[in-house]
Design a protein around this motif. Structure first.
Motif, PDB file in Angstrom:
ATOM      1  N   TYR A 282       0.857  -1.185   0.000  1.00 20.74           N
ATOM      2  CA  TYR A 282       0.000   0.000   0.000  1.00 20.74           C
ATOM      3  C   TYR A 282       0.892   1.234   0.000  1.00 20.74           C
ATOM      4  O   TYR A 282       1.894   1.299   0.719  1.00 20.74           O
ATOM      5  CB  TYR A 282      -0.923   0.001   1.227  1.00 20.74           C
ATOM      6  N   GLU A 283       0.534   2.210  -0.804  1.00 20.09           N
ATOM      7  CA  GLU A 283       1.351   3.411  -0.949  1.00 20.09           C
ATOM      8  C   GLU A 283       0.441   4.632  -1.015  1.00 20.09           C
ATOM      9  O   GLU A 283      -0.531   4.653  -1.792  1.00 20.09           O
ATOM     10  CB  GLU A 283       2.215   3.315  -2.210  1.00 20.09           C
ATOM     11  N   ALA A 284       0.767   5.646  -0.195  1.00 19.34           N
ATOM     12  CA  ALA A 284      -0.077   6.841  -0.137  1.00 19.34           C
ATOM     13  C   ALA A 284       0.115   7.741  -1.359  1.00 19.34           C
ATOM     14  O   ALA A 284      -0.820   8.417  -1.778  1.00 19.34           O
ATOM     15  CB  ALA A 284       0.225   7.626   1.141  1.00 19.34           C
ATOM     16  N   ASP A 285       1.321   7.759  -1.935  1.00 17.71           N
ATOM     17  CA  ASP A 285       1.612   8.658  -3.053  1.00 17.71           C
ATOM     18  C   ASP A 285       1.086   8.051  -4.353  1.00 17.71           C
ATOM     19  O   ASP A 285       1.614   7.038  -4.830  1.00 17.71           O
ATOM     20  CB  ASP A 285       3.123   8.873  -3.155  1.00 17.71           C
ATOM     21  N   PRO A 286       0.064   8.631  -4.963  1.00 16.29           N
ATOM     22  CA  PRO A 286      -0.506   8.036  -6.180  1.00 16.29           C
ATOM     23  C   PRO A 286       0.475   7.983  -7.342  1.00 16.29           C
ATOM     24  O   PRO A 286       0.314   7.164  -8.252  1.00 16.29           O
ATOM     25  CB  PRO A 286      -1.704   8.953  -6.498  1.00 16.29           C
ATOM     26  N   ARG A 287       1.515   8.830  -7.307  1.00 22.19           N
ATOM     27  CA  ARG A 287       2.485   8.839  -8.403  1.00 22.19           C
ATOM     28  C   ARG A 287       3.345   7.588  -8.441  1.00 22.19           C
ATOM     29  O   ARG A 287       3.979   7.300  -9.468  1.00 22.19           O
ATOM     30  CB  ARG A 287       3.384  10.065  -8.283  1.00 22.19           C
ATOM     31  N   LEU A 288       3.397   6.831  -7.338  1.00 21.85           N
ATOM     32  CA  LEU A 288       4.258   5.650  -7.271  1.00 21.85           C
ATOM     33  C   LEU A 288       3.512   4.350  -7.561  1.00 21.85           C
ATOM     34  O   LEU A 288       4.137   3.295  -7.686  1.00 21.85           O
ATOM     35  CB  LEU A 288       4.918   5.560  -5.894  1.00 21.85           C
ATOM     36  N   ILE A 289       2.202   4.420  -7.667  1.00 23.08           N
ATOM     37  CA  ILE A 289       1.420   3.187  -7.826  1.00 23.08           C
ATOM     38  C   ILE A 289       1.753   2.485  -9.141  1.00 23.08           C
ATOM     39  O   ILE A 289       2.095   1.296  -9.164  1.00 23.08           O
ATOM     40  CB  ILE A 289      -0.091   3.469  -7.735  1.00 23.08           C
ATOM     41  N   GLN A 290       1.655   3.198 -10.262  1.00 21.42           N
ATOM     42  CA  GLN A 290       1.898   2.556 -11.550  1.00 21.42           C
ATOM     43  C   GLN A 290       3.357   2.138 -11.720  1.00 21.42           C
ATOM     44  O   GLN A 290       3.619   1.020 -12.190  1.00 21.42           O
ATOM     45  CB  GLN A 290       1.470   3.469 -12.699  1.00 21.42           C
ATOM     46  N   PRO A 291       4.339   2.976 -11.333  1.00 20.03           N
ATOM     47  CA  PRO A 291       5.728   2.483 -11.396  1.00 20.03           C
ATOM     48  C   PRO A 291       5.926   1.213 -10.580  1.00 20.03           C
ATOM     49  O   PRO A 291       6.639   0.301 -11.012  1.00 20.03           O
ATOM     50  CB  PRO A 291       6.536   3.646 -10.818  1.00 20.03           C
ATOM     51  N   GLY A 292       5.305   1.127  -9.405  1.00 14.66           N
ATOM     52  CA  GLY A 292       5.412  -0.086  -8.601  1.00 14.66           C
ATOM     53  C   GLY A 292       4.808  -1.285  -9.307  1.00 14.66           C
ATOM     54  O   GLY A 292       5.384  -2.384  -9.331  1.00 14.66           O
ATOM     55  N   ARG A 293       3.647  -1.096  -9.874  1.00 11.99           N
ATOM     56  CA  ARG A 293       3.003  -2.200 -10.599  1.00 11.99           C
ATOM     57  C   ARG A 293       3.812  -2.612 -11.813  1.00 11.99           C
ATOM     58  O   ARG A 293       3.867  -3.810 -12.154  1.00 11.99           O
ATOM     59  CB  ARG A 293       1.587  -1.786 -11.009  1.00 11.99           C
ATOM     60  N   ASN A 294       4.439  -1.641 -12.486  1.00 10.64           N
ATOM     61  CA  ASN A 294       5.300  -1.977 -13.626  1.00 10.64           C
ATOM     62  C   ASN A 294       6.479  -2.840 -13.180  1.00 10.64           C
ATOM     63  O   ASN A 294       6.871  -3.791 -13.874  1.00 10.64           O
ATOM     64  CB  ASN A 294       5.812  -0.706 -14.294  1.00 10.64           C
ATOM     65  N   ASN A 295       7.069  -2.512 -12.026  1.00 13.75           N
ATOM     66  CA  ASN A 295       8.170  -3.310 -11.507  1.00 13.75           C
ATOM     67  C   ASN A 295       7.730  -4.728 -11.211  1.00 13.75           C
ATOM     68  O   ASN A 295       8.448  -5.701 -11.499  1.00 13.75           O
ATOM     69  CB  ASN A 295       8.732  -2.658 -10.239  1.00 13.75           C
ATOM     70  N   VAL A 296       6.556  -4.882 -10.621  1.00 18.66           N
ATOM     71  CA  VAL A 296       6.018  -6.205 -10.313  1.00 18.66           C
ATOM     72  C   VAL A 296       5.832  -7.007 -11.605  1.00 18.66           C
ATOM     73  O   VAL A 296       6.187  -8.197 -11.679  1.00 18.66           O
ATOM     74  CB  VAL A 296       4.686  -6.074  -9.560  1.00 18.66           C
ATOM     75  N   GLU A 297       5.297  -6.358 -12.619  1.00 20.78           N
ATOM     76  CA  GLU A 297       5.053  -7.058 -13.883  1.00 20.78           C
ATOM     77  C   GLU A 297       6.358  -7.490 -14.535  1.00 20.78           C
ATOM     78  O   GLU A 297       6.469  -8.618 -15.048  1.00 20.78           O
ATOM     79  CB  GLU A 297       4.266  -6.142 -14.823  1.00 20.78           C
ATOM     80  N   ARG A 298       7.379  -6.612 -14.507  1.00 19.17           N
ATOM     81  CA  ARG A 298       8.670  -6.984 -15.098  1.00 19.17           C
ATOM     82  C   ARG A 298       9.301  -8.163 -14.374  1.00 19.17           C
ATOM     83  O   ARG A 298      10.040  -8.949 -14.974  1.00 19.17           O
ATOM     84  CB  ARG A 298       9.613  -5.781 -15.085  1.00 19.17           C
ATOM     85  N   ALA A 299       9.019  -8.276 -13.077  1.00 17.21           N
ATOM     86  CA  ALA A 299       9.565  -9.404 -12.309  1.00 17.21           C
ATOM     87  C   ALA A 299       8.770 -10.688 -12.537  1.00 17.21           C
ATOM     88  O   ALA A 299       9.159 -11.745 -12.025  1.00 17.21           O
ATOM     89  CB  ALA A 299       9.566  -9.063 -10.827  1.00 17.21           C
ATOM     90  N   GLY A 300       7.682 -10.614 -13.283  1.00 18.20           N
ATOM     91  CA  GLY A 300       6.869 -11.801 -13.554  1.00 18.20           C
ATOM     92  C   GLY A 300       6.016 -12.233 -12.382  1.00 18.20           C
ATOM     93  O   GLY A 300       5.662 -13.413 -12.276  1.00 18.20           O
TER      94      GLY A 300
END
Length: 739
Positions: A268-286
């Motif tokens: 969970y992250e309060a800063d909305p600007r970090l949500i999509q970058p975080g999800r992109n990292n998760v996706e790249r890690a498979g």
């Protein structure tokens, strides 16, 4: 070469013990740790496994030789003695990284140059072919370390640091390196919890580094499985068949791991600007099926309210670098502790912090602590078992009682929510409770006075207890705290502990939202430091005083824009201003000018050197509907007075103690220069006019010669309201007229 090679694994400082355990499990023999490294021996298969599977190492180095070196020429000959034709082609490329000094090697660039020359000269052919230098993607990366007269020459098998897994292309402001995040998870017991089917949650996940590292551990994914470029890729000693076999085994393990039912891993992250970058990292890690990231505030954090599963809560709270961060960080840690006690009963928790004293404020006892380094910053990992007997609260027996079960809508269905544990506020220390008692006593007395007089902003506490050297001011429903810098004789750790005690007490004693507490440190201000911007929040609020509205800013500057101790002087000026021309020197934000205008001044002139504060003054005047007949002048007051030919019936001067602004010639010192300042100002005073002079330099002495030329009356005691009578030295003030 033998079947076993000497190997060195480098790591961040503090990870050596864990790295030795990991490397031993991966096949390293005769291993031993040293500062930021582990060394031992291993086969080529072990070296490849370390590259592929080490979650903690930065680099895997294969040692080519150790040589005694006593000068630069001996270093050159030692490097040249290696048969480099076994390692690279004459047409290849190389990069050299050199560390250490001694034996005539004064800097690393010179050392790297000697190593490079030796390798190039060794491989130079009769036809003139020789290796080239490529700092970024060389065929061979050589490490040379010179220490205590010994040169250790190594081949870097990893190529670039193993912490760079490849999934984190986007990151937050202060991310943890991936191998440090993995070490924290291992110390926190995540491999054990994952093996038991436990969950993991990070309430401040940023771009998801903890989540991805935890997911890779749980799914048995080699951390560097997706890396394509290696330091051994173009090494002549590389055994492709062996590497292909090990890589294939790792792929099979990852496929089997991902085929299992995924564990519950959420961030969970309060800063909305970090949500999509975080999800992109998760996706790249498979790991999209294993790891989910949502936007959420810490205040509403509940790791898994719809099921009775337990696991690990892990987080890396912000460290704080701005003015006032002590308060916000203290309340963040208190809030984190409250959420753990309220919503994570029977879970385990791991908090990685650069401020371990704040961890003590969470209201839960830490059962283990581990020292780490995050770059150059010493940090600690605090481990907790979220159990009622570990709570440090006002009433543990109450905290242990479950609240009634509640129903909640989840996914469109009404789901019974398991009962939560009632969480009491963390207990104040003995000193903190004494401080809270004093605040409440002062509030009872001064609050009555403030309500009766219609005062919104006043000083509640001013170092009443010497060990709590703070000034606490109320600005409507905000608290502004200034910490007086402790003398050098005071232990900094004790001073910090007392500050945190006081900050913990303030919201409880005043029944105040912790988010409305701002903390600053008050030190002796030199030159223009008091005018320098401290933050960039730009948060102005409107307060009332004597029928006028004024703008204050509690966050961005050391001072707020309103000197509370001058309230009586401002109100006096308002009463005396009718029909008069008013001059305000060193006007700051022109609060006295606003009062003069409110009192019916015929005109006002306000002078200050700071454009920032004159802009603020303009806003204060406009807020009250005053725009014409009120001049704002930017300039050095002394120079302005020498050039001015106006006359004023009412003058107010509140100069700084000291100033050396770049915009003024020379240096202003109140003790040295006040006679000239007052003579210049009195020359502008109209017949029958009054000049008020004040300053807050505690050692100030008014020059006796002034009383020979003017009628001088000290009125300091008359200019102190009840909130400042405890500190009669807050300022001194005089009323001056012509004889």
């Amino acid at each position: 070469m033998s079947d076993l090679y000497p190997l060195v694994l480098t790591s961040p400082k503090g990870l050596e013990t864990l790295l030795l355990e990991e490397a031993t499990d991966l096949g390293l023999v005769e291993g031993r740790s040293q500062v930021a490294a582990v060394q031992g021996q291993g086969s080529m298969e072990t070296a490849y496994r370390l590259c592929l599977w080490s979650r903690l190492a930065n680099r895997v180095l294969l040692v080519l030789g150790r040589f005694p070196v006593d000068n630069a020429e001996a270093l050159y000959e030692a490097v040249r003695s290696v048969d480099w034709s076994e390692h690279m082609l004459a047409t290849g490329s190389l990069a050299v990284e050199f560390s250490g000094r001694g034996a005539g090697i004064d800097n690393t660039h010179f050392g790297a140059l000697k190593v490079k020359d030796a390798i190039v000269d060794s491989l130079r052919t009769a036809a003139g072919e020789r290796p080239s230098v490529d700092k970024y993607e060389p065929d061979l990366r050589i490490h040379a370390r010179l220490e205590r007269g010994e040169l250790v020459l190594s081949l870097d098998l990893s190529g670039f640091s193993l912490h760079q897994r490849g999934y984190r292309l986007q990151q937050g402001a202060a991310p943890l390196k991936e191998n440090l995040a993995a070490a924290i998870l291992i110390r926190a017991g995540w491999p054990r919890i994952a093996a038991e089917g436990g969950a993991l949650s990070d309430p401040m996940c940023g771009v998801g580094t903890f989540l991805v590292e935890a997911g890779m551990m749980a799914a048995d994914i080699a951390p560097n499985l997706k890396r394509e470029k290696w330091g051994f890729s173009n090494w002549l000693g590389h055994v492709p068949a062996l590497w292909s076999k090990l890589h294939g085994e790792a792929e099979a393990r990852a496929a089997a791991g991902l085929a299992r039912p995924p564990l519950w891993i959420r961030g969970y992250e309060a800063d909305p600007r970090l949500i999509q970058p975080g999800r992109n990292n998760v996706e790249r890690a498979g790991l999209s099926e294993w790891v989910k990231i949502y936007q959420g505030e810490l205040a509403t954090f509940e790791p898994r309210p719809d099921q009775n599963q337990t696991g690990l809560v892990v987080c890396n709270p912000p460290y704080g670098e701005r003015l006032g961060d002590e308060a916000s960080l203290l309340y963040l840690y208190q809030n984190l502790g409250e959420r753990l006690r309220q919503s994570c009963l029977n879970w385990e928790a791991a908090v990685f912090t650069g401020a371990p004293e704040l961890g003590k404020r969470m209201g839960i006892r830490s059962h283990k602590q581990y020292a780490f380094w995050n770059g150059a910053l010493p940090c600690k990992l605090l481990l907790f078992k979220v159990l009622p007997d570990q709570f440090v609260t006002g009433r543990n027996e109450s905290a242990a009682q479950p609240a009634p079960s509640q129903a909640r809508m989840i996914g469109g269905q009404l789901v019974e929510r398991p009962p939560a544990v009632r969480s009491e506020p963390a207990r104040l220390s003995e000193g903190g409770q004494m401080f809270a008692n004093r605040l409440q006593k002062n509030l009872k007395t001064l609050g009555k006075w403030a309500r009766r007089e219609g005062v919104e902003c006043y000083r509640l506490y001013d170092a009443d207890m010497p060990e709590y050297a703070l000034a606490v001011d109320l600005y409507a429903d905000w608290v502004h705290v200034q910490e007086y810098a402790p003398p050098r004789s005071i232990d900094p750790d004790k001073a910090q502990a007392r500050l945190l005690d006081a900050l913990a007490a303030i919201p409880q004693a005043l029944d105040m939202d912790p988010a409305r507490v701002v903390i600053k440190r008050r030190e002796r201000q030199v030159g223009k430091k008091q005018y320098e911007r401290q933050d960039q929040q730009g948060r102005f609020m409107e307060v009332g005083e004597g029928g006028v509205k004024l703008l204050v800013n509690l966050t961005d500057y050391l001072d707020t824009g309103l000197f509370l101790d001058h309230r009586p002087l401002r109100l006096r000026i308002q009463k005396e201003a009718a029909g008069k021309r008013f001059l305000n020197l060193y006007c700051y934000t022109a609060t006295a000018t606003v009062h003069a205008a409110k009192g019916g001044a015929r005109s006002t002139t306000s002078v200050d050197l700071s454009k920032t504060y004159l802009d603020w003054a303009r806003r204060n005047l406009a807020l009250n509907g005053f725009s014409d007949k009120h001049k704002l002048e930017q300039g050095d007051v002394m120079e302005w007075l020498e050039a001015d030919r106006g006359e004023y019936e009412l003058i107010f001067i509140d100069p700084p103690t000291f100033s050396n602004s770049k915009r003024m010639e020379g240096v202003f010192d109140i003790q040295r220069d006040h006679v000239r300042l007052l003579d210049l100002a009195m020359a502008r005073l109209a017949r029958g006019g009054v000049l008020y002079f004040s300053n807050n330099f505690r050692k100030f002495q008014l020059d006796p010669s002034l009383a020979e030329r003017y009628a001088v009356e000290e009125i300091s005691a008359q200019t102190l309201d009840p909130d400042f009578v405890r500190n009669p030295k807050i300022h001194r003030a005089w009323r001056m007229t012509a004889r």
